[in-house]
Design a protein around this motif. Structure first.
Motif, PDB file in Angstrom:
ATOM      1  N   PHE A  25      51.944  43.807  48.330  1.00 27.42           N
ATOM      2  CA  PHE A  25      51.426  43.053  49.467  1.00 27.42           C
ATOM      3  C   PHE A  25      50.503  41.972  48.885  1.00 27.42           C
ATOM      4  O   PHE A  25      49.541  42.305  48.183  1.00 27.42           O
ATOM      5  CB  PHE A  25      50.642  43.951  50.415  1.00 27.42           C
ATOM      6  CG  PHE A  25      51.470  45.016  51.075  1.00 27.42           C
ATOM      7  CD1 PHE A  25      52.082  44.792  52.305  1.00 27.42           C
ATOM      8  CD2 PHE A  25      51.637  46.255  50.470  1.00 27.42           C
ATOM      9  CE1 PHE A  25      52.848  45.772  52.914  1.00 27.42           C
ATOM     10  CE2 PHE A  25      52.398  47.253  51.071  1.00 27.42           C
ATOM     11  CZ  PHE A  25      53.011  47.006  52.297  1.00 27.42           C
ATOM     12  N   ARG A  26      50.802  40.719  49.167  1.00 33.47           N
ATOM     13  CA  ARG A  26      50.000  39.618  48.629  1.00 33.47           C
ATOM     14  C   ARG A  26      49.278  38.895  49.761  1.00 33.47           C
ATOM     15  O   ARG A  26      49.912  38.208  50.567  1.00 33.47           O
ATOM     16  CB  ARG A  26      50.894  38.621  47.884  1.00 33.47           C
ATOM     17  CG  ARG A  26      51.478  39.135  46.582  1.00 33.47           C
ATOM     18  CD  ARG A  26      52.301  38.039  45.911  1.00 33.47           C
ATOM     19  NE  ARG A  26      52.958  38.519  44.686  1.00 33.47           N
ATOM     20  CZ  ARG A  26      53.884  37.831  44.034  1.00 33.47           C
ATOM     21  NH1 ARG A  26      54.261  36.625  44.487  1.00 33.47           N
ATOM     22  NH2 ARG A  26      54.441  38.322  42.939  1.00 33.47           N
ATOM     23  N   ASN A  27      47.984  39.075  49.820  1.00 28.93           N
ATOM     24  CA  ASN A  27      47.139  38.370  50.795  1.00 28.93           C
ATOM     25  C   ASN A  27      47.733  38.449  52.210  1.00 28.93           C
ATOM     26  O   ASN A  27      47.853  37.447  52.918  1.00 28.93           O
ATOM     27  CB  ASN A  27      46.941  36.911  50.394  1.00 28.93           C
ATOM     28  CG  ASN A  27      46.372  36.776  48.992  1.00 28.93           C
ATOM     29  OD1 ASN A  27      47.058  36.357  48.071  1.00 28.93           O
ATOM     30  ND2 ASN A  27      45.120  37.172  48.830  1.00 28.93           N
ATOM     31  N   VAL A  28      48.095  39.653  52.599  1.00 28.42           N
ATOM     32  CA  VAL A  28      48.761  39.856  53.886  1.00 28.42           C
ATOM     33  C   VAL A  28      47.736  39.987  55.012  1.00 28.42           C
ATOM     34  O   VAL A  28      46.786  40.760  54.932  1.00 28.42           O
ATOM     35  CB  VAL A  28      49.660  41.109  53.841  1.00 28.42           C
ATOM     36  CG1 VAL A  28      50.171  41.461  55.238  1.00 28.42           C
ATOM     37  CG2 VAL A  28      50.840  40.872  52.906  1.00 28.42           C
ATOM     38  N   THR A  29      47.962  39.221  56.072  1.00 28.12           N
ATOM     39  CA  THR A  29      47.167  39.315  57.294  1.00 28.12           C
ATOM     40  C   THR A  29      48.134  39.499  58.465  1.00 28.12           C
ATOM     41  O   THR A  29      49.194  38.874  58.509  1.00 28.12           O
ATOM     42  CB  THR A  29      46.328  38.040  57.525  1.00 28.12           C
ATOM     43  OG1 THR A  29      45.352  37.934  56.485  1.00 28.12           O
ATOM     44  CG2 THR A  29      45.609  38.075  58.870  1.00 28.12           C
ATOM     45  N   ARG A  30      47.778  40.398  59.380  1.00 29.87           N
ATOM     46  CA  ARG A  30      48.557  40.562  60.608  1.00 29.87           C
ATOM     47  C   ARG A  30      47.589  40.584  61.788  1.00 29.87           C
ATOM     48  O   ARG A  30      46.728  41.460  61.889  1.00 29.87           O
ATOM     49  CB  ARG A  30      49.383  41.847  60.593  1.00 29.87           C
ATOM     50  CG  ARG A  30      50.209  42.056  61.867  1.00 29.87           C
ATOM     51  CD  ARG A  30      51.239  40.961  62.040  1.00 29.87           C
ATOM     52  NE  ARG A  30      52.148  41.196  63.151  1.00 29.87           N
ATOM     53  CZ  ARG A  30      52.126  40.504  64.299  1.00 29.87           C
ATOM     54  NH1 ARG A  30      51.221  39.547  64.483  1.00 29.87           N
ATOM     55  NH2 ARG A  30      53.025  40.756  65.239  1.00 29.87           N
ATOM     56  N   SER A  31      47.728  39.577  62.647  1.00 28.06           N
ATOM     57  CA  SER A  31      46.854  39.458  63.814  1.00 28.06           C
ATOM     58  C   SER A  31      47.657  39.630  65.090  1.00 28.06           C
ATOM     59  O   SER A  31      48.828  39.230  65.172  1.00 28.06           O
ATOM     60  CB  SER A  31      46.171  38.087  63.827  1.00 28.06           C
ATOM     61  OG  SER A  31      45.383  37.908  62.658  1.00 28.06           O
ATOM     62  N   PHE A  32      47.033  40.252  66.083  1.00 23.93           N
ATOM     63  CA  PHE A  32      47.588  40.379  67.422  1.00 23.93           C
ATOM     64  C   PHE A  32      46.585  39.720  68.370  1.00 23.93           C
ATOM     65  O   PHE A  32      45.599  40.349  68.770  1.00 23.93           O
ATOM     66  CB  PHE A  32      47.793  41.843  67.795  1.00 23.93           C
ATOM     67  CG  PHE A  32      48.752  42.576  66.888  1.00 23.93           C
ATOM     68  CD1 PHE A  32      50.118  42.586  67.146  1.00 23.93           C
ATOM     69  CD2 PHE A  32      48.284  43.263  65.768  1.00 23.93           C
ATOM     70  CE1 PHE A  32      50.998  43.260  66.313  1.00 23.93           C
ATOM     71  CE2 PHE A  32      49.159  43.944  64.933  1.00 23.93           C
ATOM     72  CZ  PHE A  32      50.519  43.939  65.208  1.00 23.93           C
ATOM     73  N   GLY A  33      46.798  38.446  68.660  1.00 26.58           N
ATOM     74  CA  GLY A  33      45.820  37.716  69.467  1.00 26.58           C
ATOM     75  C   GLY A  33      44.515  37.580  68.705  1.00 26.58           C
ATOM     76  O   GLY A  33      44.489  37.098  67.570  1.00 26.58           O
ATOM     77  N   ASP A  34      43.431  38.058  69.312  1.00 26.70           N
ATOM     78  CA  ASP A  34      42.117  37.988  68.664  1.00 26.70           C
ATOM     79  C   ASP A  34      41.869  39.153  67.706  1.00 26.70           C
ATOM     80  O   ASP A  34      40.872  39.164  66.986  1.00 26.70           O
ATOM     81  CB  ASP A  34      41.002  37.978  69.735  1.00 26.70           C
ATOM     82  CG  ASP A  34      41.046  36.722  70.595  1.00 26.70           C
ATOM     83  OD1 ASP A  34      41.576  35.705  70.102  1.00 26.70           O
ATOM     84  OD2 ASP A  34      40.570  36.775  71.741  1.00 26.70           O
ATOM     85  N   PHE A  35      42.762  40.151  67.736  1.00 26.81           N
ATOM     86  CA  PHE A  35      42.563  41.350  66.913  1.00 26.81           C
ATOM     87  C   PHE A  35      43.301  41.223  65.584  1.00 26.81           C
ATOM     88  O   PHE A  35      44.495  40.921  65.549  1.00 26.81           O
ATOM     89  CB  PHE A  35      43.054  42.586  67.658  1.00 26.81           C
ATOM     90  CG  PHE A  35      42.991  43.850  66.846  1.00 26.81           C
ATOM     91  CD1 PHE A  35      41.773  44.407  66.488  1.00 26.81           C
ATOM     92  CD2 PHE A  35      44.159  44.475  66.422  1.00 26.81           C
ATOM     93  CE1 PHE A  35      41.718  45.575  65.740  1.00 26.81           C
ATOM     94  CE2 PHE A  35      44.115  45.631  65.670  1.00 26.81           C
ATOM     95  CZ  PHE A  35      42.876  46.177  65.326  1.00 26.81           C
ATOM     96  N   THR A  36      42.589  41.452  64.488  1.00 22.00           N
ATOM     97  CA  THR A  36      43.193  41.413  63.153  1.00 22.00           C
ATOM     98  C   THR A  36      43.413  42.843  62.675  1.00 22.00           C
ATOM     99  O   THR A  36      42.463  43.562  62.362  1.00 22.00           O
ATOM    100  CB  THR A  36      42.295  40.653  62.156  1.00 22.00           C
ATOM    101  OG1 THR A  36      42.091  39.318  62.637  1.00 22.00           O
ATOM    102  CG2 THR A  36      42.935  40.598  60.777  1.00 22.00           C
ATOM    103  N   ALA A  37      44.672  43.271  62.643  1.00 21.94           N
ATOM    104  CA  ALA A  37      45.005  44.644  62.243  1.00 21.94           C
ATOM    105  C   ALA A  37      44.972  44.816  60.730  1.00 21.94           C
ATOM    106  O   ALA A  37      44.543  45.857  60.216  1.00 21.94           O
ATOM    107  CB  ALA A  37      46.377  45.029  62.781  1.00 21.94           C
ATOM    108  N   VAL A  38      45.456  43.802  60.009  1.00 17.38           N
ATOM    109  CA  VAL A  38      45.431  43.795  58.542  1.00 17.38           C
ATOM    110  C   VAL A  38      44.804  42.477  58.114  1.00 17.38           C
ATOM    111  O   VAL A  38      45.222  41.413  58.557  1.00 17.38           O
ATOM    112  CB  VAL A  38      46.857  43.943  57.961  1.00 17.38           C
ATOM    113  CG1 VAL A  38      46.826  43.826  56.443  1.00 17.38           C
ATOM    114  CG2 VAL A  38      47.472  45.274  58.384  1.00 17.38           C
ATOM    115  N   ASP A  39      43.787  42.561  57.261  1.00 16.73           N
ATOM    116  CA  ASP A  39      42.942  41.397  56.978  1.00 16.73           C
ATOM    117  C   ASP A  39      42.996  40.982  55.507  1.00 16.73           C
ATOM    118  O   ASP A  39      42.323  41.571  54.662  1.00 16.73           O
ATOM    119  CB  ASP A  39      41.501  41.737  57.394  1.00 16.73           C
ATOM    120  CG  ASP A  39      40.569  40.528  57.346  1.00 16.73           C
ATOM    121  OD1 ASP A  39      41.040  39.425  57.021  1.00 16.73           O
ATOM    122  OD2 ASP A  39      39.371  40.705  57.632  1.00 16.73           O
TER     123      ASP A  39
END
Length: 383
Positions: free
Chosen positions: A27-41
């Protein structure tokens, strides 16, 4: 389970310590956002081939989202997910060399065990003769040969779990993803199945990634554990390192029982670290080198099994010793946990192994006791 012992394999397996080793999953610099919520930062992580890796953390920390991105059920908002050097972006789940075993097992209720295991192979268009051979292999692998004609409702929870596992393995994925796979099992069966999973993973030579909030499960099965919180990885290490050398109060507190004493760093004649824990009424001496200067705030963390408890005051009660009163006792059969109330009102725990039959307690409720520990019994944390 028959076969060669896996101890020598697991003991020597540590590709993460080899600078030349290539990551199998990355995983390279992975971010997963759902609207205003960041699940993976902005998370980066390397997992190696044949590794049994655990993602551990409380609900909502991002561990399942991370696994879903690897499986293809979700996509990163930014960053890259690689498997065996290939960027998985745009590749649908059914074309990825991964398979996922869900917590609910998701078995087809109208199909037999045999047909449940064969389902994915039929979807892939495998020849009938090859399907039959593969299903028989899987039934033998999970010891369900005599249950092939039964339907899921005719099986126990443990048997349904094995069917789900066999179905996940039937397509011979490069990576098996396990999402809370043992959550529906009772404690004894869960413990037995954990060791079966370890043996199975070693015999198949596959990479397993398990998501769990059960610390004991992660400690038992994994080669390494990533402890997660709020979408970030707090620490990645082997189970022993996570337990004995946590890098923060969060990890120390999340993994197992622990006593944490707040204090201030002071000069130590031994060259290690000395903490003045005024609230606990204790001066703590350690051999540990700490990146802190006198006067800085720090915390001393020590596991209950490293604390000795006695009615008698130690020869030198000024260091690594604190008096208190037995407030409560938990008898767990193999061990007893003593909750000792200190003068400050804080509570410390000591775990004592019950090596003899407990007919009469040597230490009982309301006894005045001393709690002591060695200079290398705990760890000083600065965050």
């Amino acid at each position: 389970m028959a076969g060669m012992a896996i101890g020598p394999i697991r003991r020597s397996f540590a590709p993460w310590n080899d600078p030349s080793a290539k990551a199998f999953i990355e995983f390279r610099n992975v971010t997963r956002s759902f609207g205003d919520f960041t699940a993976v930062d902005n998370l980066s992580l390397k997992i190696y081939e044949r590794e049994f890796f655990a993602l551990l953390g409380p609900s909502g920390c991002g561990k399942t989202t991370l696994m879903r991105m690897l499986a293809g059920f979700d996509a990163p908002t930014s960053g890259e997910v690689l498997l065996d050097g290939q960027n998985l972006a745009g590749i649908p789940p059914y074309k990825r060399p991964t398979n996922m075993m869900f917590q609910s097992y998701a078995l087809f209720p109208h199909m037999t065990v045999w047909d449940n295991i064969a389902f994915g192979l039929k979807q892939d268009g495998m020849p009938k003769a090859d399907i039959a051979k593969r299903v028989e292999e899987m039934l033998h692998l999970v010891k369900l040969e005599t249950f092939a004609k039964r339907k899921p409702h005719q099986l126990s929870g443990g048997q349904r779990q094995r069917v789900a596992l066999a179905r996940s393995l039937a397509k011979k994925p490069k990576v098996l993803l396990l999402d809370e796979p043992l959550g529906a099992l009772d404690k004894k069966l869960r413990e037995e199945t954990q060791f079966e999973l370890i043996d199975l993973q070693q015999r198949l030579g596959m990479t397993f990634l398990i998501v769990t909030h059960d610390q004991e499960e992660a400690m038992t099965v994994a080669d390494r554990i990533a402890v997660m919180n709020h979408g970030k990885i707090v620490q990645v290490a082997t189970p022993a390192e996570i337990y004995e050398q946590p890098n923060s109060r969060y990890v120390a507190d999340f993994i197992g029982e622990i006593n944490v004493l707040e204090g201030r760093v002071s000069a130590s004649p031994s060259g290690g670290a000395r903490l003045e824990c005024v609230a606990a009424g204790a001066t703590v001496e350690t051999r540990q080198q700490v990146d802190a200067k006198p006067g800085d705030q720090a915390w001393f963390a020590i596991r209950p099994e490293k604390v000795r408890i006695s009615r008698d005051a130690p020869a030198d009660p000024s260091v690594n010793a604190v008096p208190g009163e037995v407030w409560d006792i938990g008898y767990l059969g193999d061990v007893s946990i003593y909750h000792v109330r200190l003068a400050s009102g804080a509570t410390m725990k000591a775990t004592i192994t019950n090596t003899t039959r407990l007919v009469e307690r040597p230490i009982s409720w309301e006894d005045k006791v001393w709690m002591t520990w060695s200079v290398d019994g705990g760890i000083v944390l600065t965050k």
